[in-house]
Motif scaffolding. Sequence first.
Motif, PDB file in Angstrom:
ATOM      1  N   ASP A  74       0.821  -1.215   0.000  1.00 16.85           N
ATOM      2  CA  ASP A  74       0.000   0.000   0.000  1.00 16.85           C
ATOM      3  C   ASP A  74       0.854   1.262   0.000  1.00 16.85           C
ATOM      4  OD1 ASP A  74      -2.402  -1.329  -0.060  1.00 16.85           O
ATOM      5  OD2 ASP A  74      -2.700  -1.291   2.116  1.00 16.85           O
ATOM      6  N   ARG A  75       2.089   1.153   0.527  1.00 18.62           N
ATOM      7  CA  ARG A  75       2.955   2.341   0.609  1.00 18.62           C
ATOM      8  C   ARG A  75       4.246   2.164  -0.191  1.00 18.62           C
ATOM      9  NH1 ARG A  75       5.880   1.363   6.313  1.00 18.62           N
ATOM     10  NH2 ARG A  75       5.117  -0.720   6.774  1.00 18.62           N
ATOM     11  N   THR A  76       4.221   1.292  -1.204  1.00 17.39           N
ATOM     12  CA  THR A  76       5.416   0.997  -1.997  1.00 17.39           C
ATOM     13  C   THR A  76       5.398   1.759  -3.317  1.00 17.39           C
ATOM     14  OG1 THR A  76       5.593  -1.220  -1.023  1.00 17.39           O
ATOM     15  CG2 THR A  76       6.730  -0.841  -3.111  1.00 17.39           C
ATOM     16  N   ASP A  77       6.551   2.356  -3.651  1.00 18.77           N
ATOM     17  CA  ASP A  77       6.709   3.035  -4.939  1.00 18.77           C
ATOM     18  C   ASP A  77       7.652   2.291  -5.877  1.00 18.77           C
ATOM     19  OD1 ASP A  77       5.200   5.670  -4.455  1.00 18.77           O
ATOM     20  OD2 ASP A  77       6.523   5.570  -2.714  1.00 18.77           O
ATOM     21  N   LEU A  78       8.451   1.376  -5.322  1.00 17.56           N
ATOM     22  CA  LEU A  78       9.306   0.507  -6.124  1.00 17.56           C
ATOM     23  C   LEU A  78       9.542  -0.763  -5.333  1.00 17.56           C
ATOM     24  CD1 LEU A  78      11.142  -0.136  -8.549  1.00 17.56           C
ATOM     25  CD2 LEU A  78      13.010   1.025  -7.332  1.00 17.56           C
ATOM     26  N   LEU A  79       9.155  -1.904  -5.896  1.00 11.40           N
ATOM     27  CA  LEU A  79       9.355  -3.207  -5.269  1.00 11.40           C
ATOM     28  C   LEU A  79      10.553  -3.864  -5.942  1.00 11.40           C
ATOM     29  CD1 LEU A  79       8.751  -6.515  -5.348  1.00 11.40           C
ATOM     30  CD2 LEU A  79       8.279  -5.298  -3.222  1.00 11.40           C
ATOM     31  N   VAL A  80      11.515  -4.283  -5.126  1.00  7.52           N
ATOM     32  CA  VAL A  80      12.725  -4.939  -5.630  1.00  7.52           C
ATOM     33  C   VAL A  80      12.825  -6.323  -5.010  1.00  7.52           C
ATOM     34  CG1 VAL A  80      15.225  -4.776  -5.908  1.00  7.52           C
ATOM     35  CG2 VAL A  80      13.851  -2.681  -5.767  1.00  7.52           C
ATOM     36  N   THR A  81      13.201  -7.323  -5.778  1.00 11.69           N
ATOM     37  CA  THR A  81      13.361  -8.674  -5.261  1.00 11.69           C
ATOM     38  C   THR A  81      14.300  -9.461  -6.152  1.00 11.69           C
ATOM     39  OG1 THR A  81      12.154 -10.643  -4.512  1.00 11.69           O
ATOM     40  CG2 THR A  81      11.410  -9.624  -6.560  1.00 11.69           C
ATOM     41  N   VAL A  82      14.730 -10.611  -5.669  1.00 15.13           N
ATOM     42  CA  VAL A  82      15.501 -11.525  -6.512  1.00 15.13           C
ATOM     43  C   VAL A  82      14.533 -12.362  -7.338  1.00 15.13           C
ATOM     44  CG1 VAL A  82      17.136 -13.437  -6.561  1.00 15.13           C
ATOM     45  CG2 VAL A  82      17.460 -11.582  -4.930  1.00 15.13           C
ATOM     46  N   SER A  83      13.546 -12.971  -6.678  1.00 12.99           N
ATOM     47  CA  SER A  83      12.561 -13.765  -7.426  1.00 12.99           C
ATOM     48  C   SER A  83      11.289 -14.024  -6.624  1.00 12.99           C
ATOM     49  CB  SER A  83      13.168 -15.110  -7.841  1.00 12.99           C
ATOM     50  OG  SER A  83      13.605 -15.855  -6.703  1.00 12.99           O
ATOM     51  N   SER A  84      11.001 -13.223  -5.619  1.00 14.72           N
ATOM     52  CA  SER A  84       9.854 -13.469  -4.749  1.00 14.72           C
ATOM     53  C   SER A  84       8.520 -13.349  -5.490  1.00 14.72           C
ATOM     54  CB  SER A  84       9.865 -12.477  -3.583  1.00 14.72           C
ATOM     55  OG  SER A  84       8.680 -12.566  -2.820  1.00 14.72           O
ATOM     56  N   THR A  85       7.556 -14.145  -5.036  1.00 13.50           N
ATOM     57  CA  THR A  85       6.192 -14.040  -5.549  1.00 13.50           C
ATOM     58  C   THR A  85       5.614 -12.659  -5.289  1.00 13.50           C
ATOM     59  OG1 THR A  85       5.848 -16.414  -5.226  1.00 13.50           O
ATOM     60  CG2 THR A  85       3.878 -15.052  -5.387  1.00 13.50           C
ATOM     61  N   ALA A  86       6.193 -11.930  -4.350  1.00 10.72           N
ATOM     62  CA  ALA A  86       5.751 -10.553  -4.094  1.00 10.72           C
ATOM     63  C   ALA A  86       5.818  -9.706  -5.363  1.00 10.72           C
ATOM     64  CB  ALA A  86       6.604  -9.916  -3.000  1.00 10.72           C
ATOM     65  N   ALA A  87       6.705 -10.074  -6.301  1.00 13.69           N
ATOM     66  CA  ALA A  87       6.785  -9.338  -7.562  1.00 13.69           C
ATOM     67  C   ALA A  87       5.465  -9.427  -8.325  1.00 13.69           C
ATOM     68  CB  ALA A  87       7.925  -9.879  -8.427  1.00 13.69           C
TER      69      ALA A  87
END
Length: 438
Positions: A265-278
């Motif tokens: 809800d408060r994210t402007d850029l999501l960074v990950t290696v390979s998480s399903t959160a992407a």
Amino acid sequence: MPTSTSEAVRVAVLADSDTRWKWGALTARRIAPSTSVELSGFLLRGRATPTARQLAEVGVRADALREVTGNEFLRTMKDEPYDIVVLALVGGAVQAMLHGLAALALPRRPVVVTGYVGVVYEKLSDGLLLRHGADVVLANSRHDADRFRAVYEGVGADASAVTEAALPFLGGEPYAPKDDRDTLVFAAQPSVPASRADRTYLLRRLVEHARLHPKREVLLKLRSKPGEHTTHIEELPYQKLADKLPGGLPPNFRLVYGHMGDVLDRTDLLVTVSSTAALESLHRRIPTAVLTDFGVREALGNHHFLGSGLMASWDQLDGGHRPTPDAEWLAGQGVAADGSYDSAFDEVRKRVAELLLVPSLPAPAPYYTPSTAPGYLPGILARHHLAPDGTPLPGSAVTTEVSGVRRVVREAVREVARGAYRHGVQRVAPVIRRMGEL
């Protein structure tokens, strides 16, 4: 068996971790062909059995919830009628429960549903064949459905159980940037990357990014606290690495927990290696980046995002780069950013409704049998205290439920055993591994 959309459907969900409980329980509510669901939760006793804190963070409630062994669950299936069973487990446990259900020879058995909690980037053939035999094998996207059918057809197994749907926990408001907010979130994973050097590198780059952009809030989103386990074992928690980071942490950098949806809800850029959160982030159209700093490798799972347009390095992100997702790739991944998510479960709901109308479903018929996999299947079943024919092994019969002081003592012993296991994973094992590298 429910006869109308208003009559309650009895659903049992067996899960072996916090993330699989979340997937299984939410899936159960989405696939039931009724507006009323009576949900019974069963947590498979093991190393990843979720704690009360983890369950509260997941935020998915059941009408009843208890911890069981595999044989206790099967005994419940024999004694209590359920319309649907969702097996939210690792592949070997799914296979064991399928053989166990077949051995029960129930006059009317429940519809059995299984699937994956997120991105399927490793052990595709192994995991799928261990899930074969369920009435419904859920695929979270068109891309996965095509791959799943190809695996089954490749060994001559029936592929009709594969049913396209989507991840059940996608949702939230579409991304809307705010002038007074600039937040980067890194979605951590318990086992990717795995080494101390790589995890320390990631933490250092996050902290350096925070120092480089002092007006930006940088959050490290963690799945569990030290001593807890989730779907994968975490030997080197970021919390402990952060305590040892030279120079400490800048004021605009924080470690956070909580529901992923609340963080997004408060994210402007999501960074990950390979998480399903992407995929959750992309569903909301939040700018998303998949890191290439450790290469694009099957072992990391980021190869799943080939063609996505999301690949980026920390150097690029430090410089202000924001990846643009490829529209064609998105269309095949089930993120439903086009607004089609409401209809994503129509097919599986229809299939389950049709199966519920069958007076007596045949016993589950997995691809693996003592005849097709005599060197593999018996070991899998034995780990869950089942004989090759799916019946309980001698000495593994369900015991009478205890209460009072005996129950308190038993639970205390179990917690001590889990604590010893977690200590071994997070303290002893890394030391032995380092000694072996000398």
